[in-house]
Design an enzyme around this catalytic site. Structure first.
Site, PDB file in Angstrom:
ATOM      1  N   SER A  79       4.746 -11.891   6.671  1.00 34.12           N
ATOM      2  CA  SER A  79       6.013 -11.542   5.984  1.00 34.12           C
ATOM      3  C   SER A  79       6.496 -12.630   5.023  1.00 34.12           C
ATOM      4  O   SER A  79       7.658 -13.072   5.115  1.00 34.12           O
ATOM      5  CB  SER A  79       7.110 -11.183   6.994  1.00 34.12           C
ATOM      6  OG  SER A  79       6.899  -9.884   7.492  1.00 34.12           O
ATOM      7  N   PRO A  80       5.629 -13.037   4.081  1.00 29.84           N
ATOM      8  CA  PRO A  80       6.048 -14.072   3.123  1.00 29.84           C
ATOM      9  C   PRO A  80       7.227 -13.627   2.261  1.00 29.84           C
ATOM     10  O   PRO A  80       7.943 -14.461   1.729  1.00 29.84           O
ATOM     11  CB  PRO A  80       4.797 -14.290   2.270  1.00 29.84           C
ATOM     12  CG  PRO A  80       4.005 -13.018   2.416  1.00 29.84           C
ATOM     13  CD  PRO A  80       4.260 -12.567   3.824  1.00 29.84           C
ATOM     14  N   TYR A  96      -0.919  -1.357  14.983  1.00 33.23           N
ATOM     15  CA  TYR A  96      -0.561  -0.878  13.637  1.00 33.23           C
ATOM     16  C   TYR A  96      -0.937   0.599  13.508  1.00 33.23           C
ATOM     17  O   TYR A  96      -2.102   0.969  13.581  1.00 33.23           O
ATOM     18  CB  TYR A  96      -1.257  -1.708  12.540  1.00 33.23           C
ATOM     19  CG  TYR A  96      -0.808  -3.163  12.467  1.00 33.23           C
ATOM     20  CD1 TYR A  96       0.256  -3.652  13.241  1.00 33.23           C
ATOM     21  CD2 TYR A  96      -1.435  -4.070  11.615  1.00 33.23           C
ATOM     22  CE1 TYR A  96       0.660  -4.985  13.168  1.00 33.23           C
ATOM     23  CE2 TYR A  96      -1.032  -5.401  11.538  1.00 33.23           C
ATOM     24  CZ  TYR A  96       0.014  -5.841  12.324  1.00 33.23           C
ATOM     25  OH  TYR A  96       0.407  -7.164  12.255  1.00 33.23           O
ATOM     26  N   GLU A 102       0.641  -8.312  -8.847  1.00 31.74           N
ATOM     27  CA  GLU A 102       1.699  -9.287  -9.155  1.00 31.74           C
ATOM     28  C   GLU A 102       1.627 -10.475  -8.176  1.00 31.74           C
ATOM     29  O   GLU A 102       1.624 -11.634  -8.585  1.00 31.74           O
ATOM     30  CB  GLU A 102       3.064  -8.588  -9.061  1.00 31.74           C
ATOM     31  CG  GLU A 102       4.277  -9.473  -9.245  1.00 31.74           C
ATOM     32  CD  GLU A 102       4.420 -10.010 -10.671  1.00 31.74           C
ATOM     33  OE1 GLU A 102       3.694  -9.554 -11.560  1.00 31.74           O
ATOM     34  OE2 GLU A 102       5.247 -10.927 -10.874  1.00 31.74           O
TER      35      GLU A 102
HETATM   36  P1  NDP Z   1       5.835  -9.082   3.113  1.00 31.86           P
HETATM   37  O1  NDP Z   1       7.000  -9.779   3.684  1.00 31.86           O
HETATM   38  O2  NDP Z   1       5.223  -9.658   1.891  1.00 31.86           O
HETATM   39  O3  NDP Z   1       6.254  -7.565   2.843  1.00 31.86           O
HETATM   40  C1  NDP Z   1       5.390  -6.711   2.178  1.00 31.86           C
HETATM   41  C2  NDP Z   1       6.168  -5.524   1.626  1.00 31.86           C
HETATM   42  O4  NDP Z   1       7.115  -5.960   0.641  1.00 31.86           O
HETATM   43  C3  NDP Z   1       5.257  -4.551   0.908  1.00 31.86           C
HETATM   44  O5  NDP Z   1       4.620  -3.657   1.768  1.00 31.86           O
HETATM   45  C4  NDP Z   1       6.238  -3.878  -0.061  1.00 31.86           C
HETATM   46  O6  NDP Z   1       7.003  -2.949   0.699  1.00 31.86           O
HETATM   47  C5  NDP Z   1       7.116  -5.068  -0.472  1.00 31.86           C
HETATM   48  N1  NDP Z   1       6.556  -5.804  -1.627  1.00 31.86           N
HETATM   49  C6  NDP Z   1       5.461  -6.626  -1.645  1.00 31.86           C
HETATM   50  N2  NDP Z   1       5.261  -7.137  -2.873  1.00 31.86           N
HETATM   51  C7  NDP Z   1       6.237  -6.666  -3.652  1.00 31.86           C
HETATM   52  C8  NDP Z   1       6.555  -6.865  -5.028  1.00 31.86           C
HETATM   53  N3  NDP Z   1       5.806  -7.649  -5.813  1.00 31.86           N
HETATM   54  N4  NDP Z   1       7.646  -6.218  -5.534  1.00 31.86           N
HETATM   55  C9  NDP Z   1       8.394  -5.413  -4.741  1.00 31.86           C
HETATM   56  N5  NDP Z   1       8.138  -5.182  -3.434  1.00 31.86           N
HETATM   57  C10 NDP Z   1       7.067  -5.819  -2.878  1.00 31.86           C
HETATM   58  O7  NDP Z   1       4.636  -8.999   4.154  1.00 31.86           O
HETATM   59  P2  NDP Z   1       4.453  -8.096   5.477  1.00 31.86           P
HETATM   60  O8  NDP Z   1       5.702  -8.015   6.254  1.00 31.86           O
HETATM   61  O9  NDP Z   1       3.800  -6.820   5.071  1.00 31.86           O
HETATM   62  O10 NDP Z   1       3.425  -8.983   6.275  1.00 31.86           O
HETATM   63  C11 NDP Z   1       2.106  -9.183   5.769  1.00 31.86           C
HETATM   64  C12 NDP Z   1       1.097  -8.938   6.858  1.00 31.86           C
HETATM   65  O11 NDP Z   1       1.297  -9.861   7.916  1.00 31.86           O
HETATM   66  C13 NDP Z   1       1.141  -7.560   7.525  1.00 31.86           C
HETATM   67  O12 NDP Z   1       0.520  -6.566   6.785  1.00 31.86           O
HETATM   68  C14 NDP Z   1       0.416  -7.853   8.820  1.00 31.86           C
HETATM   69  O13 NDP Z   1      -0.976  -7.855   8.604  1.00 31.86           O
HETATM   70  C15 NDP Z   1       0.893  -9.263   9.152  1.00 31.86           C
HETATM   71  N6  NDP Z   1       2.029  -9.228  10.103  1.00 31.86           N
HETATM   72  C16 NDP Z   1       1.838  -9.784  11.337  1.00 31.86           C
HETATM   73  C17 NDP Z   1       2.827  -9.777  12.286  1.00 31.86           C
HETATM   74  C18 NDP Z   1       2.593 -10.385  13.622  1.00 31.86           C
HETATM   75  O14 NDP Z   1       3.409 -10.200  14.534  1.00 31.86           O
HETATM   76  N7  NDP Z   1       1.512 -11.085  13.819  1.00 31.86           N
HETATM   77  C19 NDP Z   1       4.143  -9.130  12.014  1.00 31.86           C
HETATM   78  C20 NDP Z   1       4.259  -8.624  10.671  1.00 31.86           C
HETATM   79  C21 NDP Z   1       3.237  -8.675   9.761  1.00 31.86           C
HETATM   80  P3  NDP Z   1       7.757  -1.690   0.061  1.00 31.86           P
HETATM   81  O15 NDP Z   1       7.075  -1.346  -1.237  1.00 31.86           O
HETATM   82  O16 NDP Z   1       7.646  -0.635   1.084  1.00 31.86           O
HETATM   83  O17 NDP Z   1       9.164  -2.120  -0.140  1.00 31.86           O
END
Ligand code: NDP
Length: 330
Positions: free
Chosen positions: A213-214, A57, A298
């Site tokens: 990535s929920p 990361y 949120e």
């Molecule tokens: P999400 O799918 O929840 O995406 C998060 C992104 O969505 C935020 O950074 C933001 O991005 C947007 N977002 C979140 N909440 C809101 C909201 N309420 N309203 C509008 N936009 C919103 O999760 P991630 O993909 O970030 O995954 C979570 C964690 O999982 C990562 O940080 C990492 O630690 C882990 N991970 C692990 C992986 C693996 O291979 N093991 C791969 C990927 C993630 P923006 O504002 O830029 O649009």
């Protein structure tokens, strides 16, 4: 805001909060350190005890930022869980600088500890399977780090059920510490591994999951429904592959219908989508990502929102998605 809930990570004794905070693409990259600090503050104040990270990361920078924040906060060390992940390296091009060999696992762990300024990692995950290294070598290397007190628990990310079982069997036969957790992608659009492939592994070895990535990288916030917003992850240059993976006409169609349903039951779409993940009892923790404080605040409402996902609502979600993975018939 409702009280944080905790549960065992798989069959280990580790008590992990059902929501957690990750740093991929945000810490050390998309957001400033001040925002990262506020996100960790909000998370910790709301009972989140798990912070997820990885060597790749921001090529090590994400661990450095998190480490500096942890140091500044002086939260008592036994009140939180930190993970590192090994496999991709930090960008070095030499063949020894990535993978799951004893050499890279040993060096990757020591380098992560240095970046975090920590004495040990609570969780150390193999970020992907390494087809070039025997699983036996990886299990031994993890066991040795555990014996040295450098890591407390270890696990995998995006491994197949078969690879996880191989690691378990080898560990068991040789009285070594085996993996306790898998970190797979899980959201309304990506379900097969968590809902079908691992179904036996939960029972046999008590696998825990820290799902990622929920919100399908933000798609399930609903903000891409009408037009493409500015200042979001899926618009970042270099991340076209992530945009292409997540934004398709079919998914946008479903997301629009899901937004209507969420509003009907008095929730925002991101809250309903995260609560939907929480409803799966095999999900130990949902790792949240956020680029802004308001998003995290949120998304934390998802804990309380679980009650609104009645069987009737869950059925309506299934009808919209039409992608329920099928278990083998025998
Ligand atoms: P999400 O799918 O929840 O995406 C998060 C992104 O969505 C935020 O950074 C933001 O991005 C947007 N977002 C979140 N909440 C809101 C909201 N309420 N309203 C509008 N936009 C919103 O999760 P991630 O993909 O970030 O995954 C979570 C964690 O999982 C990562 O940080 C990492 O630690 C882990 N991970 C692990 C992986 C693996 O291979 N093991 C791969 C990927 C993630 P923006 O504002 O830029 O649009």
């Amino acid at each position: 805001m409702s009280e944080m809930q905790y549960n065992n990570l798989g069959k280990s004794g580790l008590q992990i909060s059902r929501l957690s905070l990750g740093s991929w693409l945000t810490f050390g990259k998309q957001i400033g350190d001040d925002v990262a600090e506020r996100l960790m503050d909000i998370a910790y104040e709301n009972g989140i005890n798990f912070f997820d990270n990885a060597e790749i990361y921001a090529r090590g920078e994400s661990e450095r930022v998190m480490g500096r924040i942890l140091k500044k906060k002086s939260w008592i060390r036994d009140s939180y869980i930190v993970s590192g992940k090994v496999f991709f390296g930090t960008g070095g091009q030499m063949p020894t600088q990535k993978g799951l060999s004893r050499k890279h696992i040993f060096e990757g762990c020591h380098q992560a500890l240095e970046r975090f300024q920590l004495d040990y990692l609570d969780l150390f995950l193999c970020h992907r399977p390494d087809k070039k290294t025997p699983i036996e070598e990886t299990v031994w290397a993890m066991h040795q780090l555990f014996m040295q007190g450098k890591i407390l628990y270890w696990g995998t990310s995006e491994w197949s059920a078969q690879e996880i079982m191989e690691a378990h069997m080898f560990a068991k036969q040789n009285h070594l510490i085996g993996p306790i957790v898998e970190q797979p992608e899980y959201n309304m659009f990506c379900r097969h591994k968590v809902e079908v492939e691992f179904s036996q592994v939960y029972k046999t070895v008590g696998l825990g999951t820290t799902i990622w990535s929920p919100l399908a990288s933000g798609l399930l916030s609903g903000k891409y429904n009408e037009q493409f917003p500015t200042d979001t992850r899926l618009g970042i240059e270099g991340l076209e592959w992530l945009k292409d993976k997540n934004i398709t006409a079919e998914k946008i169609e479903s997301t629009k219908k899901l937004t209507e349903l969420a509003n009907e039951i008095g929730l925002s779409l991101p809250v309903m989508s995260i609560a939907w993940c929480l409803k799966n009892p095999n999900v130990s923790t949902v790792i949240l990502g956020a680029s802004k404080e308001a998003q995290l605040t949120e998304n934390l409402k998802a804990l309380a929102a679980q009650d609104k996902l009645t069987s009737d609502v869950l059925e309506r979600i299934e009808l919209i998605l039409g992608n329920k993975p099928v278990h083998p018939a025998f």
